[in-house]
Design an enzyme around this catalytic site. Structure first.
Site, PDB file in Angstrom:
ATOM      1  N   TYR A   1      71.275  83.141   4.517  1.00 48.39           N
ATOM      2  CA  TYR A   1      69.818  82.774   3.816  1.00 48.39           C
ATOM      3  C   TYR A   1      69.944  82.447   2.800  1.00 48.39           C
ATOM      4  O   TYR A   1      70.030  81.157   3.111  1.00 48.39           O
ATOM      5  CB  TYR A   1      68.285  83.794   4.745  1.00 48.39           C
ATOM      6  CG  TYR A   1      67.234  83.126   4.143  1.00 48.39           C
ATOM      7  CD1 TYR A   1      66.306  81.304   5.841  1.00 48.39           C
ATOM      8  CD2 TYR A   1      66.719  83.287   3.798  1.00 48.39           C
ATOM      9  CE1 TYR A   1      65.661  81.004   4.291  1.00 48.39           C
ATOM     10  CE2 TYR A   1      65.280  82.655   3.547  1.00 48.39           C
ATOM     11  CZ  TYR A   1      65.172  81.878   4.310  1.00 48.39           C
ATOM     12  OH  TYR A   1      63.338  80.996   4.066  1.00 48.39           O
TER      13      TYR A   1
ATOM     14  N   ASN B   1      61.913  70.467   6.436  1.00 52.98           N
ATOM     15  CA  ASN B   1      61.442  71.755   6.560  1.00 52.98           C
ATOM     16  C   ASN B   1      61.869  73.079   7.360  1.00 52.98           C
ATOM     17  O   ASN B   1      61.241  74.498   7.087  1.00 52.98           O
ATOM     18  CB  ASN B   1      59.740  71.911   6.768  1.00 52.98           C
ATOM     19  CG  ASN B   1      58.531  72.929   6.530  1.00 52.98           C
ATOM     20  OD1 ASN B   1      58.788  73.575   6.225  1.00 52.98           O
ATOM     21  ND2 ASN B   1      58.840  73.296   8.128  1.00 52.98           N
TER      22      ASN B   1
HETATM   23  P1  NAD Z   1      57.869  79.222  10.459  1.00 53.23           P
HETATM   24  O1  NAD Z   1      58.559  80.502  11.608  1.00 53.23           O
HETATM   25  O2  NAD Z   1      56.091  79.348  11.336  1.00 53.23           O
HETATM   26  O3  NAD Z   1      58.406  77.791  11.296  1.00 53.23           O
HETATM   27  C1  NAD Z   1      59.657  77.149  11.050  1.00 53.23           C
HETATM   28  C2  NAD Z   1      59.637  75.905  11.938  1.00 53.23           C
HETATM   29  O4  NAD Z   1      60.785  75.342  12.048  1.00 53.23           O
HETATM   30  C3  NAD Z   1      58.690  75.724  13.377  1.00 53.23           C
HETATM   31  O5  NAD Z   1      58.046  74.303  13.208  1.00 53.23           O
HETATM   32  C4  NAD Z   1      60.114  75.868  14.333  1.00 53.23           C
HETATM   33  O6  NAD Z   1      59.771  74.688  15.196  1.00 53.23           O
HETATM   34  C5  NAD Z   1      60.951  75.215  13.109  1.00 53.23           C
HETATM   35  N1  NAD Z   1      62.805  75.533  13.655  1.00 53.23           N
HETATM   36  C6  NAD Z   1      63.121  76.623  13.917  1.00 53.23           C
HETATM   37  N2  NAD Z   1      64.093  76.463  14.146  1.00 53.23           N
HETATM   38  C7  NAD Z   1      64.057  75.090  14.378  1.00 53.23           C
HETATM   39  C8  NAD Z   1      65.343  74.339  15.519  1.00 53.23           C
HETATM   40  N3  NAD Z   1      66.525  74.925  16.356  1.00 53.23           N
HETATM   41  N4  NAD Z   1      64.969  72.968  15.416  1.00 53.23           N
HETATM   42  C9  NAD Z   1      64.179  72.768  15.348  1.00 53.23           C
HETATM   43  N5  NAD Z   1      62.830  73.276  14.661  1.00 53.23           N
HETATM   44  C10 NAD Z   1      63.631  74.768  14.660  1.00 53.23           C
HETATM   45  O7  NAD Z   1      58.396  79.395   9.439  1.00 53.23           O
HETATM   46  P2  NAD Z   1      58.218  79.067   8.180  1.00 53.23           P
HETATM   47  O8  NAD Z   1      57.247  80.380   7.006  1.00 53.23           O
HETATM   48  O9  NAD Z   1      56.302  78.204   8.370  1.00 53.23           O
HETATM   49  O10 NAD Z   1      59.437  78.622   8.079  1.00 53.23           O
HETATM   50  C11 NAD Z   1      59.218  76.779   6.870  1.00 53.23           C
HETATM   51  C12 NAD Z   1      59.966  77.110   6.192  1.00 53.23           C
HETATM   52  O11 NAD Z   1      60.004  77.209   4.959  1.00 53.23           O
HETATM   53  C13 NAD Z   1      61.835  77.186   6.730  1.00 53.23           C
HETATM   54  O12 NAD Z   1      62.498  76.119   5.539  1.00 53.23           O
HETATM   55  C14 NAD Z   1      61.877  78.286   5.679  1.00 53.23           C
HETATM   56  O13 NAD Z   1      62.968  78.635   5.315  1.00 53.23           O
HETATM   57  C15 NAD Z   1      61.364  78.287   4.376  1.00 53.23           C
HETATM   58  N6  NAD Z   1      60.293  79.698   3.455  1.00 53.23           N
HETATM   59  C16 NAD Z   1      59.307  80.335   4.474  1.00 53.23           C
HETATM   60  C17 NAD Z   1      58.856  81.468   3.730  1.00 53.23           C
HETATM   61  C18 NAD Z   1      57.740  82.601   4.095  1.00 53.23           C
HETATM   62  O14 NAD Z   1      58.250  83.370   3.727  1.00 53.23           O
HETATM   63  N7  NAD Z   1      57.507  82.254   5.142  1.00 53.23           N
HETATM   64  C19 NAD Z   1      60.105  81.820   2.362  1.00 53.23           C
HETATM   65  C20 NAD Z   1      60.047  80.281   1.646  1.00 53.23           C
HETATM   66  C21 NAD Z   1      60.894  79.489   2.432  1.00 53.23           C
END
Ligand code: NAD
Length: 248
Positions: free
Chosen positions: A156, A91
């Site tokens: 991305y 994730n």
């Molecule tokens: P967030 O930024 O709240 O969380 C991201 C997570 O990834 C965190 O737990 C962070 O610690 C971890 N992370 C980031 N960089 C890291 C690194 N270098 N090493 C280890 N861990 C790392 O984001 P989110 O919105 O919860 O995103 C989670 C997933 O969902 C991602 O893959 C993102 O691409 C995807 N996503 C999010 C959205 C959105 O709108 N929030 C939409 C589509 C996809």
């Protein structure tokens, strides 16, 4: 409880969508090891979970996800401690919104390293464990931009197209080993990641969502629960959109 007795690893499990996946899995009977980027954020997430329910079996580690050897070591440590790994959720991810003309190759690589390479690094040792134990479930976090693309931050969507490619391909390759491989493609979801994007970008996207609002992390986590459970026993190679129909 849908995941009674299962052992799960969730990367990026300290906040946002990942944290809700961890909560949902624990509430459904799984033991969960969350991978975060720092000891401090891992400890904070674990404290929050244990405060919510002291009986939940949550553990945490912080391997550098872009270092194949560190990730392998962490995965093997989970197997050593819990005896198996039933579910791997890839994730952790970073988004980007840099216009093409401002990009540097280094910034491009940063997204590819975490959003693509790190998944491969986690999947490789885990799939070997799953094959040996007779099966398992791998889930990847994609995005609606893996279908639509986006108007800036090309690394991305490129990385999330790659996530879909890995998901569809490994579903076919690993089916014979009883390993299901699926992805969830969230739309605009209310997390820190969205809070860090330019407001006009979020407003513009939100105004085009047919359901009329961004998603909540828990709504995305529900899809991860379904796909990890035996209710999805015949589902593999699926990219499940959870986006209020905003992909286009
Ligand atoms: P967030 O930024 O709240 O969380 C991201 C997570 O990834 C965190 O737990 C962070 O610690 C971890 N992370 C980031 N960089 C890291 C690194 N270098 N090493 C280890 N861990 C790392 O984001 P989110 O919105 O919860 O995103 C989670 C997933 O969902 C991602 O893959 C993102 O691409 C995807 N996503 C999010 C959205 C959105 O709108 N929030 C939409 C589509 C996809």
């Amino acid at each position: 409880m849908l995941l009674e007795g299962k052992v799960a690893v969730v990367t990026g499990g300290t906040r946002g969508i990942g944290f809700e996946i961890v909560r949902k899995y624990l509430a459904n009977g799984a033991k969960v090891v969350l991978f975060g980027s720092r000891q401090e954020t891992v400890d904070k997430a674990l404290a929050k979970l244990h405060e919510e329910n002291p009986d939940w079996e949550a553990d945490g580690m912080f391997p550098k996800l872009t270092d194949a050897a560190e990730v392998e070591k962490a995965i093997l440590a989970v197997k050593e401690k819990y005896g198996k790994i039933d579910i791997l959720v890839n994730n952790a991810g970073i988004s980007q919104s840099t216009p093409l003309y401002n990009y540097t190759p280094e910034e491009f690589d940063k997204a590819i390293d975490l959003n693509v390479r790190a998944l491969f690094y986690a999947i490789l040792p885990t799939a070997k464990i799953m094959k040996e134990q007779g099966g398992g479930c791998i889930l990847n976090t994609s995005s609606m931009v893996s279908i639509s693309g986006q108007p800036a931050g090309v690394a991305y969507p490129a990385s999330k197209f790659a996530v879909n490619g890995m998901t569809l391909s490994l579903a076919r390759e690993l089916a014979k080993d009883h390993i299901r491989v699926n992805a969830v493609a969230p739309g605009v979801t209310r997390t820190d990641m969205v809070a860090s994007l330019p407001k006009e970008m979020v407003d513009r996207i939100s105004s085009t969502i047919p359901l009329g609002r961004p998603g909540e992390p828990e709504e995305v986590a529900n899809a991860f629960l379904y796909l990890a459970s035996d209710m999805a026993s015949y589902v593999t190679g699926e990219i499940l959109s959870v986006d209020g129909a905003c992909r286009s």
